[in-house]
Design a protein around this motif. Structure first.
Motif, PDB file in Angstrom:
ATOM      1  N   TYR A 258      93.784 -19.390  25.442  1.00  0.00           N
ATOM      2  CA  TYR A 258      94.210 -18.733  26.679  1.00  0.00           C
ATOM      3  C   TYR A 258      93.640 -19.452  27.894  1.00  0.00           C
ATOM      4  O   TYR A 258      92.584 -20.072  27.820  1.00  0.00           O
ATOM      5  N   ASP A 259      94.352 -19.314  29.014  1.00  0.00           N
ATOM      6  CA  ASP A 259      93.923 -19.941  30.248  1.00  0.00           C
ATOM      7  C   ASP A 259      93.021 -18.980  31.024  1.00  0.00           C
ATOM      8  O   ASP A 259      93.485 -17.946  31.512  1.00  0.00           O
ATOM      9  N   PHE A 260      91.752 -19.322  31.117  1.00  0.00           N
ATOM     10  CA  PHE A 260      90.806 -18.454  31.836  1.00  0.00           C
ATOM     11  C   PHE A 260      90.781 -18.735  33.341  1.00  0.00           C
ATOM     12  O   PHE A 260      90.035 -18.086  34.074  1.00  0.00           O
ATOM     13  N   GLU A 261      91.578 -19.689  33.778  1.00  0.00           N
ATOM     14  CA  GLU A 261      91.715 -19.999  35.209  1.00  0.00           C
ATOM     15  C   GLU A 261      90.341 -20.122  35.889  1.00  0.00           C
ATOM     16  O   GLU A 261      90.099 -19.536  36.948  1.00  0.00           O
TER      17      GLU A 261
ATOM     18  N   MET B 213      87.893 -10.670  23.631  1.00  0.00           N
ATOM     19  CA  MET B 213      87.462 -11.751  24.522  1.00  0.00           C
ATOM     20  C   MET B 213      86.008 -11.608  24.977  1.00  0.00           C
ATOM     21  O   MET B 213      85.527 -12.419  25.757  1.00  0.00           O
ATOM     22  N   LYS B 214      85.323 -10.595  24.486  1.00  0.00           N
ATOM     23  CA  LYS B 214      83.930 -10.386  24.939  1.00  0.00           C
ATOM     24  C   LYS B 214      83.052 -11.567  24.531  1.00  0.00           C
ATOM     25  O   LYS B 214      82.043 -11.845  25.154  1.00  0.00           O
ATOM     26  N   LYS B 215      83.490 -12.284  23.498  1.00  0.00           N
ATOM     27  CA  LYS B 215      82.728 -13.461  23.060  1.00  0.00           C
ATOM     28  C   LYS B 215      82.689 -14.548  24.150  1.00  0.00           C
ATOM     29  O   LYS B 215      81.892 -15.475  24.065  1.00  0.00           O
ATOM     30  N   GLU B 216      83.519 -14.450  25.154  1.00  0.00           N
ATOM     31  CA  GLU B 216      83.540 -15.448  26.236  1.00  0.00           C
ATOM     32  C   GLU B 216      82.591 -15.091  27.381  1.00  0.00           C
ATOM     33  O   GLU B 216      82.492 -15.836  28.354  1.00  0.00           O
ATOM     34  N   ALA B 217      81.927 -13.934  27.284  1.00  0.00           N
ATOM     35  CA  ALA B 217      81.152 -13.424  28.421  1.00  0.00           C
ATOM     36  C   ALA B 217      80.066 -14.408  28.878  1.00  0.00           C
ATOM     37  O   ALA B 217      79.938 -14.692  30.073  1.00  0.00           O
ATOM     38  N   PHE B 218      79.314 -14.958  27.929  1.00  0.00           N
ATOM     39  CA  PHE B 218      78.225 -15.889  28.294  1.00  0.00           C
ATOM     40  C   PHE B 218      78.783 -17.102  29.040  1.00  0.00           C
ATOM     41  O   PHE B 218      78.243 -17.536  30.047  1.00  0.00           O
ATOM     42  N   ARG B 219      79.874 -17.641  28.495  1.00  0.00           N
ATOM     43  CA  ARG B 219      80.446 -18.859  29.086  1.00  0.00           C
ATOM     44  C   ARG B 219      80.919 -18.597  30.527  1.00  0.00           C
ATOM     45  O   ARG B 219      80.590 -19.339  31.446  1.00  0.00           O
ATOM     46  N   ILE B 220      81.647 -17.491  30.734  1.00  0.00           N
ATOM     47  CA  ILE B 220      82.194 -17.203  32.067  1.00  0.00           C
ATOM     48  C   ILE B 220      81.065 -16.869  33.048  1.00  0.00           C
ATOM     49  O   ILE B 220      81.056 -17.343  34.182  1.00  0.00           O
TER      50      ILE B 220
ATOM     51  N   GLY C 171      77.119 -16.049  43.311  1.00  0.00           N
ATOM     52  CA  GLY C 171      77.280 -14.699  42.764  1.00  0.00           C
ATOM     53  C   GLY C 171      76.401 -14.436  41.548  1.00  0.00           C
ATOM     54  O   GLY C 171      76.203 -15.307  40.705  1.00  0.00           O
ATOM     55  N   GLU C 172      75.904 -13.221  41.491  1.00  0.00           N
ATOM     56  CA  GLU C 172      75.135 -12.771  40.316  1.00  0.00           C
ATOM     57  C   GLU C 172      76.116 -11.991  39.433  1.00  0.00           C
ATOM     58  O   GLU C 172      76.940 -11.219  39.934  1.00  0.00           O
ATOM     59  N   VAL C 173      76.025 -12.202  38.116  1.00  0.00           N
ATOM     60  CA  VAL C 173      77.032 -11.600  37.221  1.00  0.00           C
ATOM     61  C   VAL C 173      76.427 -10.532  36.317  1.00  0.00           C
ATOM     62  O   VAL C 173      75.347 -10.703  35.760  1.00  0.00           O
ATOM     63  N   VAL C 174      77.152  -9.429  36.180  1.00  0.00           N
ATOM     64  CA  VAL C 174      76.833  -8.394  35.196  1.00  0.00           C
ATOM     65  C   VAL C 174      78.102  -8.218  34.364  1.00  0.00           C
ATOM     66  O   VAL C 174      79.216  -8.343  34.881  1.00  0.00           O
ATOM     67  N   VAL C 175      77.925  -7.953  33.067  1.00  0.00           N
ATOM     68  CA  VAL C 175      79.091  -7.848  32.184  1.00  0.00           C
ATOM     69  C   VAL C 175      79.242  -6.405  31.707  1.00  0.00           C
ATOM     70  O   VAL C 175      78.265  -5.785  31.283  1.00  0.00           O
TER      71      VAL C 175
ATOM     72  N   HIS D  87      88.732  -8.604  36.104  1.00  0.00           N
ATOM     73  CA  HIS D  87      89.311  -7.955  34.923  1.00  0.00           C
ATOM     74  C   HIS D  87      90.198  -8.974  34.195  1.00  0.00           C
ATOM     75  O   HIS D  87      91.147  -9.509  34.780  1.00  0.00           O
ATOM     76  N   PHE D  88      89.899  -9.205  32.938  1.00  0.00           N
ATOM     77  CA  PHE D  88      90.602 -10.226  32.157  1.00  0.00           C
ATOM     78  C   PHE D  88      91.626  -9.593  31.209  1.00  0.00           C
ATOM     79  O   PHE D  88      91.366  -8.552  30.597  1.00  0.00           O
ATOM     80  N   GLY D  89      92.746 -10.247  31.051  1.00  0.00           N
ATOM     81  CA  GLY D  89      93.654  -9.922  29.950  1.00  0.00           C
ATOM     82  C   GLY D  89      94.780  -8.955  30.257  1.00  0.00           C
ATOM     83  O   GLY D  89      95.636  -8.731  29.397  1.00  0.00           O
ATOM     84  N   HIS D  90      94.771  -8.367  31.455  1.00  0.00           N
ATOM     85  CA  HIS D  90      95.850  -7.431  31.783  1.00  0.00           C
ATOM     86  C   HIS D  90      96.304  -7.637  33.222  1.00  0.00           C
ATOM     87  O   HIS D  90      95.546  -8.122  34.051  1.00  0.00           O
ATOM     88  N   ALA D  91      97.533  -7.210  33.499  1.00  0.00           N
ATOM     89  CA  ALA D  91      98.072  -7.262  34.862  1.00  0.00           C
ATOM     90  C   ALA D  91      97.658  -5.980  35.590  1.00  0.00           C
ATOM     91  O   ALA D  91      97.252  -5.001  34.958  1.00  0.00           O
ATOM     92  N   PRO D  92      97.780  -5.963  36.937  1.00  0.00           N
ATOM     93  CA  PRO D  92      97.459  -4.732  37.673  1.00  0.00           C
ATOM     94  C   PRO D  92      98.248  -3.546  37.128  1.00  0.00           C
ATOM     95  O   PRO D  92      99.441  -3.656  36.855  1.00  0.00           O
ATOM     96  N   PHE D  93      97.575  -2.421  36.969  1.00  0.00           N
ATOM     97  CA  PHE D  93      98.194  -1.226  36.375  1.00  0.00           C
ATOM     98  C   PHE D  93      97.884   0.019  37.204  1.00  0.00           C
ATOM     99  O   PHE D  93      98.728   0.855  37.418  1.00  0.00           O
ATOM    100  N   VAL D  94      96.630   0.127  37.676  1.00  0.00           N
ATOM    101  CA  VAL D  94      96.265   1.298  38.488  1.00  0.00           C
ATOM    102  C   VAL D  94      95.939   0.850  39.915  1.00  0.00           C
ATOM    103  O   VAL D  94      95.519  -0.277  40.146  1.00  0.00           O
ATOM    104  N   ARG D  95      96.149   1.767  40.845  1.00  0.00           N
ATOM    105  CA  ARG D  95      95.778   1.475  42.231  1.00  0.00           C
ATOM    106  C   ARG D  95      94.313   1.807  42.432  1.00  0.00           C
ATOM    107  O   ARG D  95      93.832   2.813  41.940  1.00  0.00           O
TER     108      ARG D  95
END
Ligand code: SF4
Length: 332
Positions: free
Chosen positions: A3-6, A30-37, A47-51, A77-85
């Motif tokens: 997948y393309d993580f852009e 995709m949680k296995k990608e958390a460290f890398r991202i 930026g400081e990151v929290v997962v 937010h990874f893996g989905h298109a906008p759904f909620v406002r």
């Protein structure tokens, strides 16, 4: 599956928005990608990151409350298109698949037994629709990509609980080709019960007809509804997730069920799970949250469970036939 993580866009947007604290939200697979991202962001921005470690099943499941609680100024937010406002800043990374979809379809084309095709798929594949359409047309097929409707963010895009666009082209086609996974193709098959639905599946490298799976599911749903009709004590479950919270529906259903002499309680959860079985004297459950929980996870619960659309049959507002014809079994 790739997948393309852009990554470049992520870094650019963080810098542009000057985000200082970022909450990452990844779907389960995709949680296995958390460290890398997280490492990538922290190396290339201020930026400081929290997962987020909470479950994430859909675009309905946006971790806005968590982001606010930790004082983040951006949610990715990874893996989905906008759904909620929401009023909170969210960067969506939809994880487009790098699959060569045309080659996969070409390998399986002899199994595709229809000429007028509705082409749809999950958000990972929306960039592949045009190439697939051209390929199918070169094989003499007519292809329609339905215009987006409801919760769909793009033409041809389907979400697990949103298949309205399929209904709008039903009369023009023989059946649907869904590129995605079993979850999305079964949803399409339940929406248009008289149409053939094929799944082009990157995971199995296969083209599969979903009609048999649909028939099994429809039988399972009919039995579940019948069991809830005969239940005396019913638990109506409301999920706190931002895009699944539906207290009004729960309250309305409670009133309607009570007029049928059922005993009813409303149960609020942060995450739908089989811990509900601890309500041992409840005979059956109604799921007012994600309508697919009652279907996909049916076997995980020791008691009958139906969704709120199916409950409309229990309270006599719809017939089973209407539910099927309108494709409401798995619909939000
Ligand atoms: S409600 Fe269910 S099917 Fe709909 S987007 Fe959320 S997780 Fe997916």
């Amino acid at each position: 599956m790739e997948y393309d993580f852009e990554e470049e866009r992520i870094v650019e947007e963080i810098k542009e928005g000057n985000a200082k604290k970022i909450l990452l939200q990844l779907p389960e697979g995709m949680k296995k990608e958390a460290f890398r991202i997280a490492g990538l962001i922290q190396k290339n921005t201020d930026g400081e990151v929290v997962v987020s470690g909470s479950s994430c099943w859909g675009g309905c499941d946006l971790a806005v409350d968590e982001a606010k609680k930790i004082n983040a100024d951006l949610l990715i937010h990874f893996g989905h298109a906008p759904f909620v406002r929401t009023d909170f800043p969210v960067l969506y990374v939809e994880l487009y698949s790098k699959l060569d979809a045309v080659s996969l379809l070409d390998k399986n084309i002899d199994k595709l037994n229809m000429n007028r095709i509705g082409l749809v798929g999950s958000v990972q594949y929306i960039k592949q629709f045009e190439d697939l359409k051209k390929y199918l047309e070169s094989k003499g097929k007519k292809v329609v990509i339905p215009k987006k409707k409801g919760f769909s963010a793009y033409n041809g895009h389907v979400v697990g609980c949103e298949y309205n666009s399929l209904k709008s082209v039903e009369d023009e086609i023989d059946g649907f080709l869904v590129i995605g996974n079993k979850f999305h193709s079964l949803g399409a098959a339940l929406m248009c019960v008289d149409k053939d639905v094929y799944l082009l599946d990157e995971q199995s490298n296969n083209l599969e007809l979903m009609n048999g799976e649909r028939d099994k599911t429809i039988k399972q749903r009919a039995i579940a509804i019948d069991k809830v009709k005969r239940a005396r004590k019913i638990g109506i479950v409301v999920d706190n997730k931002i895009g699944q919270y539906n207290m009004k529906t729960a309250e309305k259903l409670k009133n309607e069920l009570e007029t049928l002499d059922k005993e009813v309680i409303i149960i609020v959860v942060n995450e739908f799970n089989p811990g509900l079985m601890n309500f041992y004297d409840v005979d059956a459950f109604i799921d007012t949250a994600c309508p697919r929980i009652a279907i996909e996870d049916y076997q995980r619960y020791g008691k009958p469970i139906i969704n709120s659309r199916e409950a409309s049959v229990v309270v006599g507002k719809r017939s089973w036939e209407e539910l099927l014809e309108k494709g409401l079994i798995g619909f939000a």
